[in-house]
Design an enzyme around this catalytic site. Structure first.
Site, PDB file in Angstrom:
ATOM      1  N   THR A 331       0.835  -1.195   0.000  1.00  0.00           N
ATOM      2  CA  THR A 331       0.000   0.000   0.000  1.00  0.00           C
ATOM      3  C   THR A 331       0.867   1.240   0.000  1.00  0.00           C
ATOM      4  OG1 THR A 331      -1.701   1.216   1.231  1.00  0.00           O
ATOM      5  CG2 THR A 331      -0.120  -0.026   2.521  1.00  0.00           C
ATOM      6  N   ASP A 332       0.315   2.352  -0.473  1.00  0.00           N
ATOM      7  CA  ASP A 332       1.000   3.629  -0.303  1.00  0.00           C
ATOM      8  C   ASP A 332       0.550   4.229   1.017  1.00  0.00           C
ATOM      9  OD1 ASP A 332      -1.603   4.293  -1.000  1.00  0.00           O
ATOM     10  OD2 ASP A 332      -1.006   6.206  -1.871  1.00  0.00           O
ATOM     11  N   LYS A 333       1.110   5.385   1.364  1.00  0.00           N
ATOM     12  CA  LYS A 333       0.811   5.977   2.669  1.00  0.00           C
ATOM     13  C   LYS A 333      -0.410   6.899   2.598  1.00  0.00           C
ATOM     14  CE  LYS A 333       3.171   9.509   4.209  1.00  0.00           C
ATOM     15  NZ  LYS A 333       2.103  10.508   4.500  1.00  0.00           N
ATOM     16  N   THR A 336      -4.320   6.114   2.293  1.00  0.00           N
ATOM     17  CA  THR A 336      -4.530   4.702   2.593  1.00  0.00           C
ATOM     18  C   THR A 336      -4.226   4.442   4.053  1.00  0.00           C
ATOM     19  OG1 THR A 336      -3.848   4.205   0.336  1.00  0.00           O
ATOM     20  CG2 THR A 336      -3.987   2.370   1.863  1.00  0.00           C
TER      21      THR A 336
END
Length: 552
Positions: A331-333, A336
């Site tokens: 996942t990205d930050k 998310t």
């Protein structure tokens, strides 16, 4: 002349060339008849919905399970041996299990459909020389769209005009800081995140205004390409289905072995072969776990309901268990793990470092003596409110802040400090502005004040300190030495190491200020550490900003 669509690399072309290629005019836009023709040719600006299963197919798929196949076989055998009670019980288990799964998934589908119907975006587009408001699904290549703070970008477009335009493209690029847009021609191989003369579907305007020529709609957008990849990924067997399949095979072989042993033993003892076969089959039926499917379905349905209470929709019942079987998440930050909602967390002055929070729309200091830094807090709040381009727009009988997340946090801070931003803006009308740029890493504004003129500035600590010669110390102003600057920089690095975004603030109150010199010889006030807290999905104590819900 027929336009080429999708038009290749509009970011690498001059605005005039793109206008010519799309046969449109920046001032008058398309005619309504031409827009209708292009919509017929290129389709609507919506993603093609995946073909949904029919209701009957959804119901039939509830019976697609090795365990169910075994139970159906057991039902047939029970009817053959006239064990009607056992047969009816098995049929009831199969039907109840199927109906529970069917209605839960049907409800989830209805909820998803309702959410999509609510998500209708309107755009301001120029047609026949007039600016009109239309649903974004009616946009077509060549349309000229007007953009302003708070708007959601309805399609990919080449910028024709940009007035301090900043866009939040975190959902597409993962970059949490707003992208500063312009209209300059770029190199053909420029990366997506650096295409500053383009706007992309799904991103939002944080600040400024602009005008864009629509170059891509629906699946021909960058977001559409990602959506197509997800749609083409296909369905895979869930871990639960695989486990049940393995269990079914083991049960079949175990049952066959037991039946074989029982049959051989019966024949050795001289039992009648008809009696041995009947008893063996009856034993096989008794060994089938009739209650397993309904127990599994009820457990998954319970989990589905618990997730629904936390605003998480599950489309397929077995997906509830799939999430629990996940051991790696990529996942990205921003958006998310974090919500890209910035909150004021720390004040740092020469005399003190304070943790702050906003509770019941009022500012609270969690530690330290505020009397020594009362003047600095007042100036920090004032500078943050004035050196600011965020705005409040009416929404549902309330005012919703729109703009750069840091600037909206500063407005919230000013309002919570008992100094409404509207009143401060009236008391200090803006005269001039030097917008933030990647070169200066500063923003400054010049205002008329009740006593003369007032300059407000904010920016990176290192760059702002270069423009400061003095510092605020309580009610007095003292010289800002090189040693003090080093201490301030060291403190800012420590705050950044704690996961905070750090900005420095300064001002100048002088009757002799002009538009050319108002950022010279500034007085340093202090720093603010901003927090982009983790999202709700993480199981940990909520940060005070989330508990109070300010800034939203």
């Amino acid at each position: 002349m027929e336009i080429t669509y999708p038009y290749d690399d509009p970011h690498a072309q001059d605005a005039a060339e793109v206008l010519k290629a799309f046969q449109t005019n920046a001032d008058t836009g398309l005619s309504q008849s031409e827009a209708d023709n292009r919509t017929k040719k290129f389709g609507a600006n919506v993603f093609e919905a995946q073909k949904q299963k029919s209701v009957w197919l959804m119901l039939l798929l509830q019976f697609k399970s090795p365990i169910v196949y075994l139970l159906v076989f057991g039902t047939i055998v029970s009817f053959y041996f006239k064990d009607y009670i056992e047969a009816i019980a098995i049929v009831a288990v199969i039907l109840i299990n199927a109906l529970i799964g069917f209605f839960m998934e049907l409800q989830a589908r209805s909820s998803m459909k309702a959410l999509k119907e609510m998500d209708v975006i309107h755009s301001k587009v120029i047609r026949d020389g007039k600016t009109i408001d239309i649903p974004s699904e009616k946009l077509t290549p060549g349309d000229i769209v007007m953009l302003e703070a708070g708007d959601v970008i309805p399609a990919d477009g080449r910028l024709l005009e940009s007035n301090q335009l900043q866009c939040d493209e975190s959902s597409l690029t993962g970059e949490s800081l707003p992208s500063e847009k312009n209209t300059e021609k770029l190199e053909k191989d420029t990366g997506l995140a650096d295409q500053l003369n383009m706007v992309f579907k799904g991103s939002s305007v944080m600040d400024g205004k602009g005008k864009a020529l629509i170059t891509g709609i629906a699946k021909k957008t960058q977001l559409g390409a990602i959506t197509s990849l997800v749609a083409d990924s296909g369905e895979t067997t869930t871990p639960l289905d695989r486990k049940l399949s393995v269990l079914s095979k083991k049960l079949i072989w175990l049952t066959l072995c037991l039946i074989g042993i029982f049959a051989v033993t019966g024949f050795i003892r001289g039992e009648e072969w008809v009696s041995v076969i009947k008893t063996s089959i009856a034993l096989a039926v008794a060994a089938f776990p009739e209650g397993l499917p309904i127990v599994a379905t009820v457990a998954l349905a319970h989990g589905m309901l618990l997730m629904a209470r936390r605003n998480a929709l599950v489309k397929k019942l077995s997906s509830v268990e799939t999430l629990g079987s996940t051991n790696v998440i990529l996942t990205d930050k921003t958006g998310t793990l974090t919500e890209n909602k910035i909150f004021v967390d720390t004040f740092s002055f020469a005399e003190a470092k304070l943790k702050v929070r906003i509770k019941d729309k009022s500012l609270e200091i969690e530690n330290g003596d505020t009397e020594k830094v009362k003047k600095e807090i007042e100036l920090l709040t004032l500078v943050g409110a004035l050196c600011n381009n965020a705005s409040a727009k009416p929404k549902d009988d309330k005012k919703k802040l729109s703009g750069d997340p840091i600037e909206t946090a500063l407005i919230t801070l000013a309002n919570a400090s008992g100094k409404p931003v509207e009143e401060l803006i009236q008391q200090y009308p803006r005269v001039a502005e030097i917008p933030f740029s990647s070169e200066t890493k500063m923003m400054g504004t010049l205002h008329k004040s009740p006593t003369g003129q007032f300059a407000a500035a904010k920016g990176s600590v290192e760059h702002l300190l270069e423009n400061c010669s003095k510092m605020q110390s309580g009610e007095t102003i003292s010289d800002l030495s090189s040693d003090i600057k080093k201490n301030i920089l060291s403190e800012s690095e420590q705050m950044a190491a704690e996961g905070l975004r750090v900005l420095a603030f300064a001002y100048r109150d002088d009757d002799g200020l002009t538009k050319e010199n108002f950022l010279d010889e500034l007085t340093y006030v202090g720093m603010i550490g901003f927090l982009d807290p983790p999202g709700w999905i993480l199981k940990r104590p909520l940060h005070h900003a989330e508990r109070e819900g300010y800034g939203s």
